[in-house]
Design a protein around this motif. Structure first.
Motif, PDB file in Angstrom:
ATOM      1  N   ASN A 126       0.857  -1.188   0.000  1.00 29.60           N
ATOM      2  CA  ASN A 126       0.000   0.000   0.000  1.00 29.60           C
ATOM      3  C   ASN A 126       0.898   1.244   0.000  1.00 29.60           C
ATOM      4  OD1 ASN A 126      -2.859   1.010   0.339  1.00 29.60           O
ATOM      5  ND2 ASN A 126      -1.815   2.131   1.964  1.00 29.60           N
ATOM      6  N   PRO A 127       0.531   2.299  -0.742  1.00 29.53           N
ATOM      7  CA  PRO A 127       1.396   3.484  -0.808  1.00 29.53           C
ATOM      8  C   PRO A 127       1.548   4.209   0.532  1.00 29.53           C
ATOM      9  CG  PRO A 127      -0.234   3.510  -2.561  1.00 29.53           C
ATOM     10  CD  PRO A 127      -0.626   2.408  -1.627  1.00 29.53           C
ATOM     11  N   VAL A 128       2.743   4.738   0.733  1.00 33.05           N
ATOM     12  CA  VAL A 128       2.980   5.702   1.818  1.00 33.05           C
ATOM     13  C   VAL A 128       3.074   7.047   1.130  1.00 33.05           C
ATOM     14  CG1 VAL A 128       4.558   6.428   3.622  1.00 33.05           C
ATOM     15  CG2 VAL A 128       4.180   3.990   3.195  1.00 33.05           C
ATOM     16  N   GLN A 129       2.144   7.935   1.386  1.00 29.73           N
ATOM     17  CA  GLN A 129       2.010   9.117   0.527  1.00 29.73           C
ATOM     18  C   GLN A 129       1.554  10.351   1.284  1.00 29.73           C
ATOM     19  OE1 GLN A 129      -0.841   7.704  -2.310  1.00 29.73           O
ATOM     20  NE2 GLN A 129      -2.252   7.005  -0.748  1.00 29.73           N
ATOM     21  N   ASN A 130       1.640  11.500   0.589  1.00 34.29           N
ATOM     22  CA  ASN A 130       1.193  12.756   1.197  1.00 34.29           C
ATOM     23  C   ASN A 130      -0.323  12.777   1.304  1.00 34.29           C
ATOM     24  OD1 ASN A 130       3.849  13.430   0.904  1.00 34.29           O
ATOM     25  ND2 ASN A 130       3.511  14.656  -0.953  1.00 34.29           N
ATOM     26  N   ILE A 131      -0.794  13.352   2.392  1.00 34.37           N
ATOM     27  CA  ILE A 131      -2.233  13.591   2.510  1.00 34.37           C
ATOM     28  C   ILE A 131      -2.443  15.103   2.469  1.00 34.37           C
ATOM     29  CG2 ILE A 131      -4.225  13.415   4.048  1.00 34.37           C
ATOM     30  CD1 ILE A 131      -3.385  10.761   2.750  1.00 34.37           C
ATOM     31  N   TYR A 132      -3.347  15.541   1.599  1.00 39.71           N
ATOM     32  CA  TYR A 132      -3.597  16.959   1.428  1.00 39.71           C
ATOM     33  C   TYR A 132      -4.868  17.362   2.168  1.00 39.71           C
ATOM     34  CZ  TYR A 132      -0.133  16.308  -2.163  1.00 39.71           C
ATOM     35  OH  TYR A 132       1.017  15.984  -2.809  1.00 39.71           O
ATOM     36  N   ILE A 133      -4.782  18.492   2.886  1.00 38.66           N
ATOM     37  CA  ILE A 133      -5.977  19.076   3.493  1.00 38.66           C
ATOM     38  C   ILE A 133      -6.461  20.127   2.506  1.00 38.66           C
ATOM     39  CG2 ILE A 133      -6.930  20.184   5.543  1.00 38.66           C
ATOM     40  CD1 ILE A 133      -5.548  17.520   6.163  1.00 38.66           C
ATOM     41  N   ARG A 134      -7.667  19.976   2.007  1.00 43.00           N
ATOM     42  CA  ARG A 134      -8.154  20.825   0.916  1.00 43.00           C
ATOM     43  C   ARG A 134      -9.391  21.596   1.358  1.00 43.00           C
ATOM     44  NH1 ARG A 134      -9.087  16.294  -2.830  1.00 43.00           N
ATOM     45  NH2 ARG A 134     -11.163  16.543  -1.994  1.00 43.00           N
ATOM     46  N   LYS A 135      -9.534  22.793   0.797  1.00 46.37           N
ATOM     47  CA  LYS A 135     -10.706  23.607   1.107  1.00 46.37           C
ATOM     48  C   LYS A 135     -11.325  24.042  -0.216  1.00 46.37           C
ATOM     49  CE  LYS A 135     -12.020  27.541   3.937  1.00 46.37           C
ATOM     50  NZ  LYS A 135     -11.524  28.555   4.858  1.00 46.37           N
ATOM     51  N   VAL A 136     -12.630  23.862  -0.345  1.00 37.62           N
ATOM     52  CA  VAL A 136     -13.273  24.234  -1.607  1.00 37.62           C
ATOM     53  C   VAL A 136     -13.362  25.750  -1.703  1.00 37.62           C
ATOM     54  CG1 VAL A 136     -15.345  24.049  -3.016  1.00 37.62           C
ATOM     55  CG2 VAL A 136     -14.614  22.110  -1.612  1.00 37.62           C
ATOM     56  N   GLU A 137     -12.839  26.275  -2.823  1.00 39.45           N
ATOM     57  CA  GLU A 137     -12.887  27.724  -3.074  1.00 39.45           C
ATOM     58  C   GLU A 137     -13.300  27.952  -4.512  1.00 39.45           C
ATOM     59  OE1 GLU A 137      -8.943  29.045  -2.255  1.00 39.45           O
ATOM     60  OE2 GLU A 137      -9.369  29.370  -0.109  1.00 39.45           O
ATOM     61  N   ARG A 138     -13.794  29.162  -4.774  1.00 44.07           N
ATOM     62  CA  ARG A 138     -14.113  29.493  -6.156  1.00 44.07           C
ATOM     63  C   ARG A 138     -12.978  30.335  -6.722  1.00 44.07           C
ATOM     64  NH1 ARG A 138     -18.827  29.002  -8.856  1.00 44.07           N
ATOM     65  NH2 ARG A 138     -20.216  28.943  -7.064  1.00 44.07           N
ATOM     66  N   VAL A 139     -12.277  29.815  -7.730  1.00 44.75           N
ATOM     67  CA  VAL A 139     -11.161  30.518  -8.354  1.00 44.75           C
ATOM     68  C   VAL A 139     -11.449  30.603  -9.850  1.00 44.75           C
ATOM     69  CG1 VAL A 139      -8.691  30.474  -8.824  1.00 44.75           C
ATOM     70  CG2 VAL A 139      -9.553  29.636  -6.630  1.00 44.75           C
ATOM     71  N   ASN A 140     -11.382  31.814 -10.415  1.00 43.36           N
ATOM     72  CA  ASN A 140     -11.709  32.036 -11.827  1.00 43.36           C
ATOM     73  C   ASN A 140     -13.066  31.448 -12.179  1.00 43.36           C
ATOM     74  OD1 ASN A 140      -9.239  33.214 -12.109  1.00 43.36           O
ATOM     75  ND2 ASN A 140      -8.257  31.298 -12.763  1.00 43.36           N
ATOM     76  N   ASP A 141     -14.029  31.663 -11.306  1.00 45.49           N
ATOM     77  CA  ASP A 141     -15.399  31.200 -11.543  1.00 45.49           C
ATOM     78  C   ASP A 141     -15.535  29.677 -11.581  1.00 45.49           C
ATOM     79  OD1 ASP A 141     -17.825  32.385 -11.543  1.00 45.49           O
ATOM     80  OD2 ASP A 141     -18.131  32.109 -13.702  1.00 45.49           O
ATOM     81  N   GLN A 142     -14.543  28.987 -11.012  1.00 44.62           N
ATOM     82  CA  GLN A 142     -14.603  27.529 -10.991  1.00 44.62           C
ATOM     83  C   GLN A 142     -14.304  27.024  -9.587  1.00 44.62           C
ATOM     84  OE1 GLN A 142     -11.919  25.446 -13.536  1.00 44.62           O
ATOM     85  NE2 GLN A 142     -13.511  24.900 -14.989  1.00 44.62           N
ATOM     86  N   LEU A 143     -15.046  26.029  -9.144  1.00 44.74           N
ATOM     87  CA  LEU A 143     -14.761  25.467  -7.820  1.00 44.74           C
ATOM     88  C   LEU A 143     -13.515  24.608  -7.889  1.00 44.74           C
ATOM     89  CD1 LEU A 143     -18.308  24.394  -6.580  1.00 44.74           C
ATOM     90  CD2 LEU A 143     -17.002  26.421  -5.937  1.00 44.74           C
ATOM     91  N   GLN A 144     -12.698  24.679  -6.854  1.00 45.64           N
ATOM     92  CA  GLN A 144     -11.535  23.808  -6.802  1.00 45.64           C
ATOM     93  C   GLN A 144     -11.197  23.447  -5.360  1.00 45.64           C
ATOM     94  OE1 GLN A 144      -8.203  26.094  -8.437  1.00 45.64           O
ATOM     95  NE2 GLN A 144      -7.560  26.498  -6.336  1.00 45.64           N
ATOM     96  N   ASN A 145     -10.462  22.342  -5.205  1.00 40.88           N
ATOM     97  CA  ASN A 145     -10.024  21.913  -3.877  1.00 40.88           C
ATOM     98  C   ASN A 145      -8.657  22.515  -3.588  1.00 40.88           C
ATOM     99  OD1 ASN A 145     -12.085  20.062  -2.837  1.00 40.88           O
ATOM    100  ND2 ASN A 145     -11.586  18.840  -4.642  1.00 40.88           N
ATOM    101  N   THR A 146      -8.634  23.759  -3.100  1.00 39.92           N
ATOM    102  CA  THR A 146      -7.369  24.418  -2.814  1.00 39.92           C
ATOM    103  C   THR A 146      -6.660  23.711  -1.659  1.00 39.92           C
ATOM    104  OG1 THR A 146      -8.454  26.473  -3.377  1.00 39.92           O
ATOM    105  CG2 THR A 146      -6.311  26.638  -2.298  1.00 39.92           C
ATOM    106  N   VAL A 147      -5.359  23.409  -1.880  1.00 33.80           N
ATOM    107  CA  VAL A 147      -4.606  22.730  -0.830  1.00 33.80           C
ATOM    108  C   VAL A 147      -4.221  23.746   0.238  1.00 33.80           C
ATOM    109  CG1 VAL A 147      -2.510  21.436  -0.306  1.00 33.80           C
ATOM    110  CG2 VAL A 147      -3.738  21.001  -2.437  1.00 33.80           C
ATOM    111  N   ILE A 148      -4.679  23.539   1.486  1.00 30.87           N
ATOM    112  CA  ILE A 148      -4.322  24.501   2.537  1.00 30.87           C
ATOM    113  C   ILE A 148      -3.270  23.935   3.483  1.00 30.87           C
ATOM    114  CG2 ILE A 148      -6.474  25.815   2.487  1.00 30.87           C
ATOM    115  CD1 ILE A 148      -7.454  24.159   4.831  1.00 30.87           C
TER     116      ILE A 148
END
Lengths: 405, 340
Positions: free
Chosen positions: A352-374
């Motif tokens: 099983n991979p040992v990998q980075n875990i990202y904490i993401r927050k949904v934001e609207r950027v350029n009129d598009q929703l994205q999971n911004t990495v915080i």
């Protein structure tokens, strides 16, 4: 009418014959995912990830020509099993890759174990496949359900300061394992999970479930996927819960396969996963560009998952030349650094991979929703900070474990 | 004279069919085809069981997957949780399904027509709901894993060929039993009930009791198919119990021909093989299956067996009265099948 019968006969004969033709020396991958039914959107993302990697590499992995056979599981475990059998026994594929759902994954993994057919598990995250049911023949390049949730519990405890949380998630392994992984670590730190609510797959009306949320919690932790996630998020806002209890979740809740269909109700939701399409690294930007250009939509974690699984296969084949000697293949991938859009990772001794875990927050950027990495938690193992042998003595995370007191 | 000819020809054909089924695994074919054939035989048994209700008693049930799946669960749970042997768990499964079908039947058989259909769906959904949410026992949506390979007196049927013969043996036994039932006075009474239940009542037959027994036999045959299925896949999941599976089996009965003895088996052959073979070529296979269903319903509403019989009648008997009589009422069709 007679013609109909004749037509049917011809169809069957043709299909029987096609199975008998096979090419020599090419490396055959049998790929299964749900291409029809409720989960077809996820299934197509999975297929397209594989296709992108293979076409980028001229259909060669580790110097060998590759043949890909795609089969549809309909999101049904018994069909997945029938198709896996067909691929292994009739098409004689070297490895089976896919499927999507935990139930299908359990069925295919059992078949792989019993019949010694290598199985590349690129999406199914059922914890036990690389834990208590570990097998040399099950190679996971995705994640375990509890893998992002255990560090997320600590992150939430430290950074958001929540102490009392209620959970609401799918009533099957995927929901149970994500929620209970969070629960275990959160309570160990001193937090309290006061209620766990389990709506079934395909719930049309979440109101009766939302009504069960205790009034004194600091936040609600949720996990859904596909159209269920869409409906849940809408109703969570409509019934006024979003203002009262902040929503946090497992990454699939706001995954890119469904995010473009969401509206303002998603904004501000914080979740954890090993991928976000918005990770700002050259390798992910390139992947994002190529994928969007080719398919006209944003890559989801499903696309990245299967794309990267082909990279792992590539690395293994380069080292071992083939997969007939499974130990040589495993030696070729375990512990080796794998480059991927999600960030470099390596595969542990339980496959099983040992990998980075990202904490993401949904934001609207350029009129598009994205999971911004915080925030990012590096090198997270499926066992989190616990010793593997100690960890495996616990029962697998489930609806009953850990219990709500 | 042609009747005797017909009869002996039929016997020869059946013997030939069994012989072919016995020989196939000995040929150098991929084990995939043997597995596929096993699956076809299992669904043939399930469809023949359903046919006793739909085709001979005139009760359309959409809950047979519940009998199929719950028995599979019963045998599977005894095998995986409690380590019961193949024979013991199978026997327990059969007893379980007789009790379950008996209980459901008491309520279900009281209704007729659309109401019967709705009640059967309701029962099916109860079982489906149980399999989905009683996760401590059934494994929930993950499905039930860990069913052992079947073994009888120490001999393990691990290879697909050896297990295929068990399935074939069970299917032949059950078919023979079913054949005797359909041709007994009991079976003829059932067909009378299908055609006109009021008249049967006035003739002094206990319609409820007859239908109830038919319901139990039908459910039990489906249950036996379920046991075979549990050990075939070593895995059972809630989709095996769902109404979609019920509908698929109903399609097998209708495509092959309801009320004909071999029709459902033919339906199982066509639907299972098309499903598995078509999907290898195109993602649109569901659409193709749909078109095939529509064509069959439009052009041969009585099923493919009837179609074959009619064309056979035209070629060989040159207008033999009973076989080429397309417009005969359902009773006539039913009778001619049973007798010939």
């Amino acid at each position: 009418m007679k013609k109909l019968v004749i037509l049917l006969c011809i169809l069957m004969v043709i299909s029987l014959m096609s199975g008998l033709v096979s090419a020599a020396e090419t490396f055959k991958i049998g790929f299964i995912s749900p291409l029809t039914g409720t989960f077809s959107a996820n299934g197509m993302d999975m297929r397209d990830g594989v296709l992108l990697y293979l076409s980028e590499h001229n259909w060669k992995l580790g110097g060998r020509d590759v043949e890909l056979i795609v089969e549809d599981t309909e999101g049904d475990p018994k069909t997945a099993l029938t198709k896996a059998r067909k691929l292994a026994e009739l098409d004689k594929v070297d490895i089976i890759a896919g499927p999507l759902l935990a139930s299908s994954g359990y069925a295919v993994a059992e078949y792989a174990r019993n019949n010694k057919v290598p199985y590349l598990d690129n999406i199914v995250s059922a914890d036990d496949l690389t834990q208590r049911l570990y097998s040399d023949y099950v190679i996971r390049t995705g994640w375990t359900s509890s893998q992002p949730m255990q560090p997320f519990a600590k992150w939430v405890y430290d950074n958001l300061g929540y102490r009392k949380v209620a959970t609401i998630a799918y009533d099957f392994a995927f929901g149970h394992e994500t929620m209970s992984g969070f629960h275990y670590v959160f309570e160990e730190l001193g937090g309290d999970v006061v209620k766990k609510i389990w709506p079934p797959i395909g719930t049309a009306d979440y109101a009766p479930y939302l009504a069960q949320i205790p009034p004194d919690v600091d936040a609600v932790l949720a996990n859904f996927s596909g159209s269920d996630a869409l409906r849940f998020m809408k109703q969570y806002q409509q019934f006024g819960f979003k203002k009262r209890f902040p929503l946090i979740g497992c990454g699939t809740l706001t995954d890119e396969h469904i995010l473009p269909s969401m509206g303002d109700e998603a904004i501000g939701v914080i979740s954890a996963l090993h991928y976000s399409a918005a990770i700002d690294t050259p390798i992910n930007n390139e992947f994002y560009q190529k994928y969007t250009q080719r398919y006209g939509r944003i890559p989801s974690y499903y696309s990245e998952g299967t794309y990267t699984s082909m990279r792992v296969l590539d690395v293994g084949l380069q080292a071992a030349g083939g997969i007939d000697d499974i130990m040589a293949f495993l030696n070729g991938i375990q512990g080796k650094e794998i480059k991927a859009p999600r960030g470099n990772f390596y595969i542990d001794h339980y496959n099983n991979p040992v990998q980075n875990i990202y904490i993401r927050k949904v934001e609207r950027v350029n009129d598009q929703l994205q999971n911004t990495v915080i925030d990012m938690i590096p090198e997270v193992s499926q066992f989190y900070n616990y010793d593997p042998s100690e960890f495996l003595k616990k029962p697998v995370y489930s609806r009953e474990f850990p219990p709500v007191d | 004279m042609p009747a005797i000819n017909n009869n002996s020809l039929k016997k020869i054909l059946i013997a030939l069919g069994i012989l072919v089924l016995i020989i196939i695994p000995q040929l150098p074919v991929s084990s995939y085809y043997i597995n596929l054939l096993s699956l076809i035989l299992i669904f043939a048994l399930l469809a023949m069981g359903l046919n006793l209700l739909v085709g001979y008693t005139g009760l359309s049930s959409l809950g047979h997957a519940a009998f199929f799946g719950s028995t599979a669960y019963c045998a599977g749970i005894l095998s995986s949780h409690y380590g019961w042997s193949f024979l013991a768990s199978s026997a327990a499964g059969v007893i379980f399904i007789i009790l379950l079908a008996g209980g459901f039947g008491l309520i279900n058989v009281r209704s007729k027509g659309v109401t019967f259909l709705m009640v059967s769906i309701a029962f099916g959904q109860i079982i489906w709901g149980l399999s989905q949410s009683w996760s401590a026992v059934t494994g929930g949506a993950n499905g039930l894993v860990g069913i052992s390979d079947p073994s009888i007196f120490g001999y393990v049927f691990a290879s697909c060929t050896s297990y295929y013969y068990i399935i074939l043996f069970v299917l032949i036994c059950c078919s023979y039993l079913l054949y005797r039932i359909i041709n007994s006075s009991f079976g003829l009474t059932l067909q009378g009930i299908k055609d006109n239940s009021k008249r049967m009542t006035s003739l002094g037959y206990n319609v409820f009791l007859h239908s109830w027994i038919a319901y139990i036999i039908s459910g039990t045959l489906s249950g036996i198919a379920g046991i075979l299925y549990a050990y075939y896949n070593n895995f059972v999941s809630p989709t095996d119990v769902s109404v979609i599976t019920s509908a698929k089996v109903m399609m097998m009965v209708l495509v092959g021909g309801a009320g004909t003895f071999f029709g459902p088996a033919l339906g199982a052959i066509i639907i299972v093989s098309l499903e598995n073979l078509l999907s290898a070529f195109t993602n649109r296979w569901v659409l193709i299956m749909g078109i095939i269903y529509i064509l069959v319903v439009m052009f041969t509403p009585a099923g493919l067996v009837e179609l074959i019989k009619n064309s056979y009648g035209k070629v060989f008997s040159k207008g033999d009265d009973s076989n080429s009589n397309k417009g005969g009422d359902s009773r006539e069709r039913g009778r001619s099948t049973v007798k010939s």
